[in-house]
Design an enzyme around this catalytic site. Structure first.
Site, PDB file in Angstrom:
ATOM      1  N   GLU A 228       0.819  -1.213   0.000  1.00 12.13           N
ATOM      2  CA  GLU A 228       0.000   0.000   0.000  1.00 12.13           C
ATOM      3  C   GLU A 228       0.853   1.264   0.000  1.00 12.13           C
ATOM      4  O   GLU A 228       0.492   2.271  -0.615  1.00 12.13           O
ATOM      5  CB  GLU A 228      -0.961  -0.011   1.194  1.00 12.13           C
ATOM      6  CG  GLU A 228      -1.941  -1.160   1.228  1.00 12.13           C
ATOM      7  CD  GLU A 228      -2.807  -1.265  -0.019  1.00 12.13           C
ATOM      8  OE1 GLU A 228      -2.958  -0.259  -0.740  1.00 12.13           O
ATOM      9  OE2 GLU A 228      -3.320  -2.365  -0.279  1.00 12.13           O
ATOM     10  N   HIS A 231       1.654   2.233  -3.460  1.00 12.78           N
ATOM     11  CA  HIS A 231       0.620   3.068  -4.073  1.00 12.78           C
ATOM     12  C   HIS A 231       0.729   4.504  -3.581  1.00 12.78           C
ATOM     13  O   HIS A 231       0.589   5.458  -4.363  1.00 12.78           O
ATOM     14  CB  HIS A 231      -0.773   2.534  -3.741  1.00 12.78           C
ATOM     15  CG  HIS A 231      -1.125   1.253  -4.413  1.00 12.78           C
ATOM     16  ND1 HIS A 231      -0.913   1.022  -5.758  1.00 12.78           N
ATOM     17  CD2 HIS A 231      -1.710   0.118  -3.925  1.00 12.78           C
ATOM     18  CE1 HIS A 231      -1.345  -0.192  -6.076  1.00 12.78           C
ATOM     19  NE2 HIS A 231      -1.821  -0.760  -4.984  1.00 12.78           N
TER      20      HIS A 231
END
Length: 314
Positions: A228, A231
């Site tokens: 994550e 991202h």
């Protein structure tokens, strides 16, 4: 172990966009702070990654092209300037737990998660040419704790309120939230392109049981957070756009038709493209134990996003 440190990148101009992306109309996300939801528990190979709103959380080719266009525009002001990853990214972890104590992960596990981040982004989990040191480091600056049954069990329904109340720092500060996200979602993140329009929503959310030592089978080593944060630093999934150009906009990650589950080493879903699927890449959907590295191209792309959207301006 050999490692490639990505530092001092010179931005002579904005990165090139493949013709296929240039020919596509830019489509902005309906909500500028729409979260990128990814990674189920992998219990069913090929299972869909559903977001709390019921859509699959993936970027369309048009949305990915729009992100690329925003990156180019942001880097336009950095032409000729040397850019490099920050020496240290400040991290604030917000532990959201139930009133009976469920999910109240201890300080030790939080610190272990930060260590996993540092090891992953320094290339410790890989060897040889795959051991890419991205240059990014992470420093835990604060842990906040919040006991609230609704926030813990229904984080996704309350996420805008939670993040608006708890968020700390500017674009350069990584806010990580831990809570119970349910059985089908491991984590979600905003992109750097979202930070200007919705700064209070910026950050990464992960299921509390994915931190090192957690109880989520196959996803208990902390690499949901590694993924994550990728991202948060601008990376797409390795399977973005499938076998079609421009893929994930990174030249040294082989094309991949669809997400990988488990650890299918040797899989090749884009036989007309060079290279086997990047199943060991942190931006895939494989088990934590299967994930080992970022590529130099991904490291460069993260540095570009940092310079374009997150680097503090003097």
């Amino acid at each position: 172990m050999s490692a490639l440190a990505v530092t001092g990148l010179a931005v002579a101009g904005a990165p090139d966009v493949p013709d296929t992306a240039q020919a596509t109309d830019a489509v902005h996300l309906a909500d500028a702070a729409t979260d990128h939801t990814c990674r189920t528990d992998g219990s069913a190979p090929g299972s869909e990654r559903r977001s709390p709103e019921g859509h699959d959380g993936e970027l369309t080719p048009e949305q990915a092209a729009d992100h690329q266009a925003q990156l180019e525009e942001a880097l336009g002001t950095d032409r000729g300037r040397q850019i490099a990853p920050p020496q240290s990214v400040p991290v604030v972890v917000h532990v959201v737990s139930a009133e009976d104590g469920e999910g109240d992960v201890g300080r030790e596990r939080v610190e272990q998660q930060i260590q996993v981040l540092n090891d992953a982004y320094r290339g410790v989990y890989a060897s040889g040419e795959e051991a890419t040191d991205t240059g990014f480091g992470f420093e835990l600056t604060e842990v906040t704790r919040h006991s609230d049954d609704a926030w813990f069990h229904e984080f996704s329904s309350n996420r805008d309120t939670i993040r608006a109340e708890l968020h700390q720092g500017g674009p350069e500060t990584l806010n990580i939230y831990t809570a119970d996200l349910g059985s089908g979602v491991l984590g979600f993140s905003t992109f750097p392109q979202d930070v200007e329009s919705s700064p209070e929503q910026d950050g990464v959310v992960v299921s509390y049981d994915t931190l090192p030592g957690g109880s989520r089978e196959n996803f208990d080593l902390g690499h949901t957070t590694t993924h994550e944060v990728g991202h948060w630093l601008g990376l797409f999934h390795t399977f973005q756009n499938g076998c079609e150009s421009p893929g994930d906009y990174v030249d040294d990650t082989p094309y991949e038709r669809e997400a990988a589950n488990g650890c299918p080493v040797g899989r090749d879903t884009c036989t007309g493209r060079p290279g086997e699927d990047p199943v060991n890449n942190f931006m895939n959907y494989t088990d934590d134990a299967c994930m080992t590295h970022f590529t130099p191209g991904q490291a460069e792309r993260m540095v570009q996003h940092w310079a374009g959207f997150r680097e503090p301006r003097v």
